[in-house]
Scaffold this active site. Structure first.
Site, PDB file in Angstrom:
ATOM      1  N   HIS A  44       0.880  -1.171   0.000  1.00 51.50           N
ATOM      2  CA  HIS A  44       0.000   0.000   0.000  1.00 51.50           C
ATOM      3  C   HIS A  44       0.918   1.222   0.000  1.00 51.50           C
ATOM      4  CE1 HIS A  44      -2.470  -2.960   2.308  1.00 51.50           C
ATOM      5  NE2 HIS A  44      -3.508  -2.350   1.777  1.00 51.50           N
ATOM      6  N   ASP A  97       2.218   1.952   3.371  1.00 50.39           N
ATOM      7  CA  ASP A  97       3.180   1.009   3.967  1.00 50.39           C
ATOM      8  C   ASP A  97       4.603   1.467   3.709  1.00 50.39           C
ATOM      9  OD1 ASP A  97       0.925  -0.635   4.223  1.00 50.39           O
ATOM     10  OD2 ASP A  97       1.467  -1.862   2.473  1.00 50.39           O
ATOM     11  N   GLU A 139     -10.705  -6.649  -4.689  1.00 46.00           N
ATOM     12  CA  GLU A 139     -10.575  -7.713  -3.682  1.00 46.00           C
ATOM     13  C   GLU A 139     -11.858  -7.771  -2.841  1.00 46.00           C
ATOM     14  OE1 GLU A 139      -6.815  -7.792  -1.602  1.00 46.00           O
ATOM     15  OE2 GLU A 139      -7.788  -8.572   0.182  1.00 46.00           O
ATOM     16  N   GLU A 181      -9.245 -13.637  -1.614  1.00 44.56           N
ATOM     17  CA  GLU A 181      -8.476 -13.952  -0.401  1.00 44.56           C
ATOM     18  C   GLU A 181      -9.122 -15.106   0.351  1.00 44.56           C
ATOM     19  OE1 GLU A 181      -6.822 -10.722   1.790  1.00 44.56           O
ATOM     20  OE2 GLU A 181      -7.113 -11.726   3.705  1.00 44.56           O
ATOM     21  N   HIS A 227     -11.154 -14.083   3.382  1.00 42.15           N
ATOM     22  CA  HIS A 227     -12.370 -13.346   3.018  1.00 42.15           C
ATOM     23  C   HIS A 227     -13.449 -14.314   2.506  1.00 42.15           C
ATOM     24  CE1 HIS A 227      -9.817  -9.460   2.222  1.00 42.15           C
ATOM     25  NE2 HIS A 227      -9.667  -9.944   3.430  1.00 42.15           N
ATOM     26  N   ASP A 240      -4.855 -13.651  -2.582  1.00 46.60           N
ATOM     27  CA  ASP A 240      -4.191 -13.356  -1.312  1.00 46.60           C
ATOM     28  C   ASP A 240      -4.274 -14.642  -0.528  1.00 46.60           C
ATOM     29  OD1 ASP A 240      -3.610 -10.794  -1.977  1.00 46.60           O
ATOM     30  OD2 ASP A 240      -4.756  -9.843  -0.371  1.00 46.60           O
ATOM     31  N   ASP A 269     -10.967 -11.658  10.494  1.00 47.41           N
ATOM     32  CA  ASP A 269      -9.917 -11.901   9.511  1.00 47.41           C
ATOM     33  C   ASP A 269      -8.585 -12.156  10.215  1.00 47.41           C
ATOM     34  OD1 ASP A 269      -8.883 -11.989   6.976  1.00 47.41           O
ATOM     35  OD2 ASP A 269      -8.981  -9.831   6.616  1.00 47.41           O
ATOM     36  N   ASP A 286      -5.927 -13.748   9.223  1.00 43.10           N
ATOM     37  CA  ASP A 286      -4.752 -13.580   8.344  1.00 43.10           C
ATOM     38  C   ASP A 286      -3.545 -14.404   8.781  1.00 43.10           C
ATOM     39  OD1 ASP A 286      -5.893 -11.869   6.480  1.00 43.10           O
ATOM     40  OD2 ASP A 286      -5.159 -10.042   7.425  1.00 43.10           O
ATOM     41  N   ASP A 344      -0.826 -12.397   2.164  1.00 43.73           N
ATOM     42  CA  ASP A 344      -1.526 -11.400   2.984  1.00 43.73           C
ATOM     43  C   ASP A 344      -1.762 -12.050   4.348  1.00 43.73           C
ATOM     44  OD1 ASP A 344      -2.917  -9.324   3.980  1.00 43.73           O
ATOM     45  OD2 ASP A 344      -4.452  -9.246   2.429  1.00 43.73           O
TER      46      ASP A 344
END
Ligand code: XUL
Ligand code: CO
Length: 441
Positions: free
Chosen positions: A105, A108, A236, A272, A275, A300, A311, A313, A343
């Protein structure tokens, strides 16, 4: 420059399944040919800048647990120097993993400034640092994206905000991020609608917000063509979190949205795993659907928790589950511009630099093993032969006529009558086929 953040961890090499070295690959062998293609080209792995270099270990009940010298809270000096140090560490990890791609991003890689102009300058300056590194390292950019959700200005959405100035601000931020992604040779540009949704219909004009989202995306596509960006625009999907109801709910919902705005041939999806779980699907369902609709783009790859409704992750490590995922990727024809982006974040207690290495090495290995399993299933052919046989009836003339528009409901009714059609149910053989799959995992 080497920061030696990872100490003396040497580049990870393939040592084969018998190896017990935690700093070796046992399955990921980039040059191995699988179904006629190098393993590295099948998988197209990417490190996610946000989790691996910006993640702090925070959870809802406690603050940062990770010590990272480049965190603004820990760095004494210019935040741009902290961002440069972060970039050095990022490429140190990329080299250790031999990873072909990374994703970021805008927020980031560079600190937010006092104005958008300053923020954009910061992103541009660090992008130049990344560009210089990419000339001497092998890691390329899989995708870039704009963070349109962390700052409080976006709390009621970006493209779908009731305030047109927020829409304009988001458009200006995306333009800059698309320019930078193009200049870094990014192969895709991603839009995840972080806060494009609502908390309550009591204060929300849903149709107005959907129209705004459609207009925004159309302008992104127009701008892509204007600047000659050759990458793919990806949406996404995610059903909820952070907002109670996200507009880009799942693949089916995004496809409907794209069709409503005539964008189904311009935009694909970045699916993802976690998700998909939140949407009440499996990731293989989402891949199969995207492929059927012609919008499969990228993945992802991570792991959701089946007990937590949020989430989590986590790094994907479950080989039998990943085997089904990779089987759908193969069936979808594999990746073109897309890839497998980690991700995923290391857990709050995984404090050490080496934990970042174990997480990536373990997941790359689990996925490589899953690819080999999936390729073996395809090469064996037993599963496909069964499916082929299950649908074989559709190859005969009368059946084909029902699908290709050569017959009508009343003509079919007459034929059923005349031929006394009386179908007999047949076993779906689920357990037999699951047993067959278990031979390969
Ligand atoms: C959030 C998420 C994002 C996107 C990029 O759940 O997945 O990190 O991948 O904005
Ligand atoms: Co994601």
């Amino acid at each position: 420059m080497s920061t030696r953040f990872f100490g003396d961890i040497a580049p990870i090499r393939y040592e084969g399944p018998e190896s017990t070295n935690p700093f070796a690959f046992r399955w990921y062998d980039p040059d191995r040919t699988v179904l006629g293609k190098r393993m590295e080209e099948h998988l197209r792995f990417a490190v996610a800048y946000w989790h691996s270099f910006c993640g702090t270990g925070i959870d809802p009940f406690g603050g940062d647990t990770f010590i990272r010298p480049w965190f603004e809270s820990q760095f004494k000096g210019d935040p741009m120097d902290a961002a440069r140090l972060k970039a050095d560490v990022a490429f140190e990890l990329f080299d250790i993993l031999g990873i072909p791609f990374f994703c970021f991003h805008d927020r980031d890689i560079a600190p937010e400034g006092a104005t958008l102009a300053e923020s954009n300058r910061n992103v541009r300056a660090i992008a130049e640092v990344l560009a210089a590194k990419m000339e001497t390292h092998r890691t390329k950019l899989l995708w870039g994206t704009a963070n349109l959700f962390s700052n409080r200005r976006y709390m009621a959405g970006a493209a779908t905000n009731p305030d047109p100035d927020v829409f304009a601000y988001a458009a200006a931020q995306v333009k800059n991020c698309m320019d930078v992604t193009k200049d870094l040779g990014g192969q895709n540009y991603v839009l995840w609608g972080g806060r494009e949704g609502y908390e309550t219909l009591v204060n929300t004009r849903l149709k107005q917000e959907l129209d705004q989202a459609g207009r925004f995306l159309s302008m992104v596509v127009d701008y892509k063509h204007k600047i000659g960006f050759k990458g793919t625009i990806l949406i996404e999907p995610k059903p909820q979190e952070p907002t109670k109801h996200q507009y880009d709910y799942d693949v089916g919902n995004v496809y409907g949205f794209l069709c409503a705005h005539g964008l189904e041939n311009e935009v694909r999806v970045n699916i993802e795993q976690n998700h998909a779980i939140l949407a009440g699907h499996t990731v293989e369902h989402e891949i199969a659907l995207a492929s059927a609709l012609g919008v499969f783009g990228s993945l992802d790859i991570n792991r959701g928790d089946y007990q937590s409704g949020w989430d989590t992750d986590q790094f994907a490590m479950n080989v039998p589950e990943l085997t089904l995922t990779l089987l759908e990727v193969i069936r979808a024809g594999g990746f073109t511009t897309g890839g497998l982006n980690f991700d995923a974040k290391i857990r709050r207690q995984s404090l050490d630099p080496e934990d970042l290495v174990h997480a990536h090495v373990g997941s790359m290995d689990a996925i490589a093993r899953a690819l080999l399993n999936a390729a073996a299933i395809v090469e064996d052919g037993g599963l496909d032969a069964h499916v082929e046989e299950r649908y074989a009836g559709w190859t005969n003339g009368a059946a084909r006529a029902m699908l290709n528009g050569e017959t009508t409901l009343d003509a079919i009714a007459a034929r059923v009558d005349a031929e006394e059609i009386n179908p007999q149910p047949r076993s779906g053989r689920q357990e037999y086929l699951e047993n067959m799959l278990n031979r390969f995992s």
